[in-house]
Design a protein around this motif. Structure first.
Motif, PDB file in Angstrom:
ATOM      1  N   GLN A  75       0.829  -1.205   0.000  1.00  0.00           N
ATOM      2  CA  GLN A  75       0.000   0.000   0.000  1.00  0.00           C
ATOM      3  C   GLN A  75       0.866   1.259   0.000  1.00  0.00           C
ATOM      4  OE1 GLN A  75      -2.465  -0.521   3.433  1.00  0.00           O
ATOM      5  NE2 GLN A  75      -3.948  -1.843   2.393  1.00  0.00           N
ATOM      6  N   ILE A  76       1.895   1.272   0.822  1.00  0.00           N
ATOM      7  CA  ILE A  76       2.766   2.449   0.872  1.00  0.00           C
ATOM      8  C   ILE A  76       3.523   2.620  -0.443  1.00  0.00           C
ATOM      9  CG2 ILE A  76       4.745   3.475   2.039  1.00  0.00           C
ATOM     10  CD1 ILE A  76       3.818   2.012   4.583  1.00  0.00           C
ATOM     11  N   GLY A  77       4.092   1.530  -0.948  1.00  0.00           N
ATOM     12  CA  GLY A  77       4.818   1.622  -2.212  1.00  0.00           C
ATOM     13  C   GLY A  77       3.921   2.003  -3.373  1.00  0.00           C
ATOM     14  N   GLY A  78       2.735   1.398  -3.426  1.00  0.00           N
ATOM     15  CA  GLY A  78       1.802   1.745  -4.501  1.00  0.00           C
ATOM     16  C   GLY A  78       1.348   3.190  -4.429  1.00  0.00           C
ATOM     17  N   SER A  79       1.134   3.698  -3.220  1.00  0.00           N
ATOM     18  CA  SER A  79       0.726   5.097  -3.068  1.00  0.00           C
ATOM     19  C   SER A  79       1.830   6.044  -3.534  1.00  0.00           C
ATOM     20  CB  SER A  79       0.379   5.382  -1.604  1.00  0.00           C
ATOM     21  OG  SER A  79      -0.711   4.592  -1.190  1.00  0.00           O
ATOM     22  N   CYS A  80       3.070   5.715  -3.220  1.00  0.00           N
ATOM     23  CA  CYS A  80       4.188   6.551  -3.695  1.00  0.00           C
ATOM     24  C   CYS A  80       4.274   6.559  -5.215  1.00  0.00           C
ATOM     25  CB  CYS A  80       5.497   6.055  -3.094  1.00  0.00           C
ATOM     26  SG  CYS A  80       5.676   6.353  -1.322  1.00  0.00           S
ATOM     27  N   LEU A  81       4.089   5.396  -5.831  1.00  0.00           N
ATOM     28  CA  LEU A  81       4.147   5.332  -7.292  1.00  0.00           C
ATOM     29  C   LEU A  81       2.990   6.094  -7.928  1.00  0.00           C
ATOM     30  CD1 LEU A  81       5.189   1.601  -7.847  1.00  0.00           C
ATOM     31  CD2 LEU A  81       6.598   3.641  -8.103  1.00  0.00           C
ATOM     32  N   ILE A  82       1.795   5.938  -7.371  1.00  0.00           N
ATOM     33  CA  ILE A  82       0.643   6.670  -7.905  1.00  0.00           C
ATOM     34  C   ILE A  82       0.833   8.173  -7.746  1.00  0.00           C
ATOM     35  CG2 ILE A  82      -1.818   7.110  -7.573  1.00  0.00           C
ATOM     36  CD1 ILE A  82      -2.126   4.170  -6.817  1.00  0.00           C
ATOM     37  N   GLY A  83       1.325   8.594  -6.567  1.00  0.00           N
ATOM     38  CA  GLY A  83       1.579  10.010  -6.362  1.00  0.00           C
ATOM     39  C   GLY A  83       2.618  10.563  -7.310  1.00  0.00           C
ATOM     40  N   GLY A  85       3.306   9.421 -10.296  1.00  0.00           N
ATOM     41  CA  GLY A  85       2.720   9.481 -11.631  1.00  0.00           C
ATOM     42  C   GLY A  85       1.772  10.653 -11.790  1.00  0.00           C
ATOM     43  N   LEU A  86       0.881  10.840 -10.811  1.00  0.00           N
ATOM     44  CA  LEU A  86      -0.067  11.953 -10.898  1.00  0.00           C
ATOM     45  C   LEU A  86       0.641  13.299 -10.817  1.00  0.00           C
ATOM     46  CD1 LEU A  86      -2.975  10.598  -8.641  1.00  0.00           C
ATOM     47  CD2 LEU A  86      -2.877  10.667 -11.136  1.00  0.00           C
ATOM     48  N   GLY A  87       1.584  13.405  -9.887  1.00  0.00           N
ATOM     49  CA  GLY A  87       2.329  14.656  -9.773  1.00  0.00           C
ATOM     50  C   GLY A  87       3.176  14.947 -10.997  1.00  0.00           C
ATOM     51  N   GLY A  88       3.775  13.908 -11.568  1.00  0.00           N
ATOM     52  CA  GLY A  88       4.551  14.117 -12.781  1.00  0.00           C
ATOM     53  C   GLY A  88       3.698  14.576 -13.947  1.00  0.00           C
ATOM     54  N   SER A 124       4.054  15.027  -4.668  1.00  0.00           N
ATOM     55  CA  SER A 124       2.855  14.187  -4.594  1.00  0.00           C
ATOM     56  C   SER A 124       3.182  12.799  -4.045  1.00  0.00           C
ATOM     57  CB  SER A 124       2.223  14.066  -5.984  1.00  0.00           C
ATOM     58  OG  SER A 124       1.824  15.330  -6.475  1.00  0.00           O
ATOM     59  N   ALA A 125       4.330  12.261  -4.420  1.00  0.00           N
ATOM     60  CA  ALA A 125       4.731  10.946  -3.916  1.00  0.00           C
ATOM     61  C   ALA A 125       4.943  10.988  -2.409  1.00  0.00           C
ATOM     62  CB  ALA A 125       6.000  10.472  -4.617  1.00  0.00           C
ATOM     63  N   ASN A 126       5.569  12.053  -1.917  1.00  0.00           N
ATOM     64  CA  ASN A 126       5.769  12.185  -0.466  1.00  0.00           C
ATOM     65  C   ASN A 126       4.436  12.326   0.265  1.00  0.00           C
ATOM     66  OD1 ASN A 126       8.549  12.028  -0.638  1.00  0.00           O
ATOM     67  ND2 ASN A 126       8.808  14.232  -0.860  1.00  0.00           N
ATOM     68  N   ALA A 132      -0.435   7.075   3.281  1.00  0.00           N
ATOM     69  CA  ALA A 132      -0.520   5.614   3.305  1.00  0.00           C
ATOM     70  C   ALA A 132       0.205   5.034   4.511  1.00  0.00           C
ATOM     71  CB  ALA A 132       0.057   5.031   2.009  1.00  0.00           C
ATOM     72  N   PHE A 133       1.336   5.651   4.883  1.00  0.00           N
ATOM     73  CA  PHE A 133       2.078   5.178   6.053  1.00  0.00           C
ATOM     74  C   PHE A 133       1.255   5.362   7.328  1.00  0.00           C
ATOM     75  CE2 PHE A 133       5.002   6.057   9.581  1.00  0.00           C
ATOM     76  CZ  PHE A 133       5.724   4.876   9.591  1.00  0.00           C
ATOM     77  N   MET A 134       0.624   6.525   7.473  1.00  0.00           N
ATOM     78  CA  MET A 134      -0.202   6.757   8.661  1.00  0.00           C
ATOM     79  C   MET A 134      -1.409   5.826   8.686  1.00  0.00           C
ATOM     80  SD  MET A 134      -0.115  10.888   9.317  1.00  0.00           S
ATOM     81  CE  MET A 134      -0.581  11.323   7.651  1.00  0.00           C
ATOM     82  N   TYR A 135      -2.035   5.646   7.529  1.00  0.00           N
ATOM     83  CA  TYR A 135      -3.202   4.765   7.471  1.00  0.00           C
ATOM     84  C   TYR A 135      -2.834   3.325   7.813  1.00  0.00           C
ATOM     85  CZ  TYR A 135      -6.775   1.799   5.369  1.00  0.00           C
ATOM     86  OH  TYR A 135      -7.706   0.816   5.151  1.00  0.00           O
ATOM     87  N   SER A 136      -1.741   2.835   7.253  1.00  0.00           N
ATOM     88  CA  SER A 136      -1.327   1.459   7.521  1.00  0.00           C
ATOM     89  C   SER A 136      -0.930   1.274   8.973  1.00  0.00           C
ATOM     90  CB  SER A 136      -0.155   1.078   6.599  1.00  0.00           C
ATOM     91  OG  SER A 136      -0.525   1.185   5.239  1.00  0.00           O
ATOM     92  N   GLY A 137      -0.188   2.247   9.528  1.00  0.00           N
ATOM     93  CA  GLY A 137       0.213   2.139  10.928  1.00  0.00           C
ATOM     94  C   GLY A 137      -0.967   2.181  11.878  1.00  0.00           C
TER      95      GLY A 137
END
Length: 206
Positions: A75-83, A85-88, A124-126, A132-137
């Motif tokens: 979830q964290i890795g996927g969120s970073c990649l999506i962010g 991509g969207l930010g780029g 956006s990735a950050n 995602a990190f807060m949600y997962s934790g």
């Protein structure tokens, strides 16, 4: 030159022939009547292979379903990649407009476009990675606090607390708005992903 009459060729190497009388061909096809076929080449009974079991190894006594902690990494890795991509994409769109308005061309424009893409993409990735990190934790904490019980309440609680925590430094009003946004997103996700289970659970009440 000696000939092997049983195989019909030179030592059985040229034009070999086999018949039902050859004892080497009397290989049973089943271990017992009604059971699965034996392999004539590997000489083992495929019935011993447990093909109905999951194709992964789980620790003894552990659940064979991935929990919140195992899902947190993807979830964290996927969120970073999506962010990223969207930010780029947003940076590319904004960079094209800004460089065109400034009249930049050639290498200068390409450099500016890369700067826009990297700046917006990393920001956006950050942001999505931190959420995602807060949600997962928080989801893992709720899972263990409730005695390793997993249901929709963990998702709703973790998402609401994530929104509250993420906007906690922006004032009480924005903090509450963040909590409501997290609650709404998690409720929509549950309604979409668990609609059949919710329908079976609450159908008798209506």
């Amino acid at each position: 030159m000696a000939m092997d009459n049983r195989n019909g060729g030179l030592f059985g190497l040229i034009n070999p022939t086999y018949g039902a009388s050859d004892p080497g061909m009397n290989v049973p096809l089943t271990s017992n009547p009604g059971l699965s076929q034996l392999s004539p080449y590997l000489n083992f009974d495929p019935a011993y292979l447990q093909t109905t079991q999951p194709e992964f190894i789980a620790l003894e006594g552990a659940s064979q379903k991935r929990g919140r902690f195992e899902l947190a990494f993807s979830q964290i890795g996927g969120s970073c990649l999506i962010g990223a991509g969207l930010g780029g994409a947003q940076g590319l769109y904004g960079g094209i407009q800004e460089t065109a308005a400034a009249g930049h061309t050639g290498k200068i424009r390409r450099t500016q476009l890369l700067n826009y893409i990297m700046k917006r993409g990393s920001a956006s990735a950050n942001t999505l990675g931190a959420i995602a990190f807060m949600y997962s934790g928080l989801g893992c904490l709720m899972y263990y606090a409730r005695g390793s019980h997993e249901d929709e309440m963990n998702t709703l609680g973790a998402a609401t607390l994530t929104g509250l925590l993420y906007k906690s430094t922006a004032g009480l009003k924005k903090c509450a708005m963040g909590g409501l946004i997290g609650l709404g997103i998690s409720a929509a996700y549950i309604a979409f992903s668990s609609r059949d289970k919710l329908k079976d659970r609450y159908a008798h009440r209506f």
